[in-house]
Write an enzyme that holds these catalytic residues in place. Structure first.
Site, short mmCIF file in Angstrom:
data_model
loop_
_atom_site.label_atom_id
_atom_site.label_comp_id
_atom_site.label_asym_id
_atom_site.label_seq_id
_atom_site.Cartn_x
_atom_site.Cartn_y
_atom_site.Cartn_z
N SER A 130 0.85 -1.20 0.00
CA SER A 130 0.00 0.00 0.00
C SER A 130 0.88 1.24 0.00
CB SER A 130 -0.87 0.00 1.26
OG SER A 130 -1.47 1.26 1.45
N TYR A 146 -2.28 -0.60 10.12
CA TYR A 146 -2.33 -1.07 8.73
C TYR A 146 -1.08 -0.63 7.97
CZ TYR A 146 -3.83 -1.31 3.82
OH TYR A 146 -3.90 -1.56 2.45
N1 LIG Z 1 -8.55 -1.03 -2.01
C1 LIG Z 1 -7.59 -0.15 -1.83
O1 LIG Z 1 -7.80 1.07 -1.93
C2 LIG Z 1 -6.20 -0.62 -1.50
C3 LIG Z 1 -5.18 0.35 -1.40
C4 LIG Z 1 -3.91 -0.06 -1.10
C5 LIG Z 1 -3.63 -1.41 -0.94
N2 LIG Z 1 -4.62 -2.33 -1.05
C6 LIG Z 1 -4.28 -3.74 -0.86
O2 LIG Z 1 -4.84 -4.50 -1.92
C7 LIG Z 1 -5.15 -5.82 -1.44
C8 LIG Z 1 -6.59 -6.17 -1.78
O3 LIG Z 1 -7.42 -5.21 -1.12
P1 LIG Z 1 -9.00 -5.08 -1.38
O4 LIG Z 1 -9.31 -3.66 -1.31
O5 LIG Z 1 -9.42 -5.90 -2.52
O6 LIG Z 1 -9.52 -5.74 0.01
P2 LIG Z 1 -10.87 -6.47 0.40
O7 LIG Z 1 -11.92 -6.20 -0.60
O8 LIG Z 1 -11.13 -6.16 1.83
O9 LIG Z 1 -10.45 -8.02 0.28
C9 LIG Z 1 -9.55 -8.59 1.18
C10 LIG Z 1 -9.44 -10.06 0.86
O10 LIG Z 1 -8.56 -10.68 1.83
C11 LIG Z 1 -9.18 -11.87 2.30
N3 LIG Z 1 -8.72 -12.21 3.64
C12 LIG Z 1 -8.73 -11.41 4.77
N4 LIG Z 1 -8.30 -12.10 5.83
C13 LIG Z 1 -7.97 -13.33 5.38
C14 LIG Z 1 -7.46 -14.51 6.02
N5 LIG Z 1 -7.21 -14.54 7.34
N6 LIG Z 1 -7.23 -15.61 5.27
C15 LIG Z 1 -7.50 -15.60 3.94
N7 LIG Z 1 -7.97 -14.52 3.28
C16 LIG Z 1 -8.22 -13.42 3.99
C17 LIG Z 1 -10.68 -11.54 2.26
O11 LIG Z 1 -11.45 -12.71 2.16
P3 LIG Z 1 -12.28 -13.40 3.34
O12 LIG Z 1 -12.85 -12.33 4.21
O13 LIG Z 1 -13.28 -14.22 2.57
O14 LIG Z 1 -11.27 -14.26 4.04
C18 LIG Z 1 -10.77 -10.78 0.95
O15 LIG Z 1 -10.89 -11.68 -0.13
C19 LIG Z 1 -4.84 -5.80 0.06
O16 LIG Z 1 -3.55 -6.31 0.29
C20 LIG Z 1 -4.89 -4.32 0.40
O17 LIG Z 1 -4.14 -4.02 1.55
C21 LIG Z 1 -5.90 -1.96 -1.32
#
Ligand SMILES: NC(=O)c1ccc[n+]([C@@H]2O[C@H](COP(=O)([O-])OP(=O)(O)OC[C@H]3O[C@@H](n4cnc5c(N)ncnc54)[C@H](OP(=O)(O)O)[C@@H]3O)[C@@H](O)[C@H]2O)c1
Length: 228
Positions: A130, A146
């Site tokens: 991130s 985070y």
């Molecule tokens: N969206 C943004 O603006 C943003 C910005 C910077 C970085 N990122 C990074 O991009 C990545 C994806 O983010 P996103 O926005 O798509 O997040 P999201 O929609 O919240 O999805 C997170 C995913 O992680 C899984 N997860 C969480 N805990 C877990 C566990 N203990 N075991 C297995 N799976 C687990 C969740 O599935 P379950 O709940 O089904 O387990 C879900 O599929 C992350 O690394 C995030 O930090 C996102």
């Protein structure tokens, strides 16, 4: 055709990323805890294998390891699963800090340790970081746990790139800016992210397949500016 592990595949970026990679003919091992969402995903494309597992538990990691033994080889590991604690530092308990690091760092450490024996020369590990985990980027109130976990993931990337170089396994980190997902809404409820999960998944897919032929050990900001 490559075998690609995508964690966090039940929603958001990981869901779209799994779809895109499978559409391109890659075999995707899609991991998350929510089995119903993974089944929906796997029903869309026969190239996707749904593997429900909690990556913070020994049972979940063992389940993944057994599947890796069946498959035999992993070409790309995309560590995308994460969670976000949005809480002012003084109100964030050590239990919340531990949960944050369990999901965003320690589960990745364990998964890499279990995947590496199945990775040959030319493989690629992509850590999804991130902008909050990049030194000197703009920081935001409530995101100390985070952002610290993502900062640790950035440095882990550099260390592993060095340590795995003799095996010719590349390790890079994509430090994402805001992407429209549930996680983004929980961090910035009043902010409309300029990038969709579909658009970001296209970039990550291309990078995972090709980026390691150009770079190793890099932490790349994928952002217009902070937090966009
Ligand atoms: N969206 C943004 O603006 C943003 C910005 C910077 C970085 N990122 C990074 O991009 C990545 C994806 O983010 P996103 O926005 O798509 O997040 P999201 O929609 O919240 O999805 C997170 C995913 O992680 C899984 N997860 C969480 N805990 C877990 C566990 N203990 N075991 C297995 N799976 C687990 C969740 O599935 P379950 O709940 O089904 O387990 C879900 O599929 C992350 O690394 C995030 O930090 C996102």
């Amino acid at each position: 055709m490559k075998h690609i592990v995508v964690t966090g595949a039940s929603r958001g970026i990981g869901y779209q990323l799994s779809r895109r990679l499978a559409e391109n003919g890659q075999k995707v091992i899609a991991i998350a805890r929510t089995s119903t969402s993974l089944e929906t995903l796997a029903n869309e494309d026969k190239n996707i294998l749904a593997l429900p597992a909690d990556l913070t538990t020994e049972a979940g990691l063992t389940k993944v390891e057994h599947e890796l033994q069946n498959i035999g080889q992993i070409d790309i590991l995309i560590n995308n699963a994460a969670m976000l604690v949005n809480s002012p530092f003084m109100e964030t308990s050590i239990a919340m800090w531990k949960q944050q690091f369990d999901v965003n760092l320690f589960s990745i450490v364990e998964l890499i340790q279990r995947c590496k024996p199945f990775m040959k020369s030319g493989s690629h590990i992509v850590n999804i970081g991130s902008m909050g985990g990049v030194q000197s980027s703009k920081k935001f109130t409530g995101l100390s746990a985070y952002s610290a976990s993502k900062g640790a993931l950035s440095i882990l990337t550099e260390c592993l790139a060095l340590e795995f170089a003799r095996d010719e396994i590349s390790v890079n980190c994509l430090a994402l800016g805001a992407v429209s997902t549930e996680m983004q809404k929980s961090a910035f409820p009043d902010f409309d992210a300029p990038v969709s999960a579909e658009a970001m998944s296209k970039f990550i897919s291309d990078f995972a397949l090709n980026g390691h032929t150009f770079m190793n050990g890099k932490i790349l900001p994928i952002s217009f500016s902070d937090p966009e």
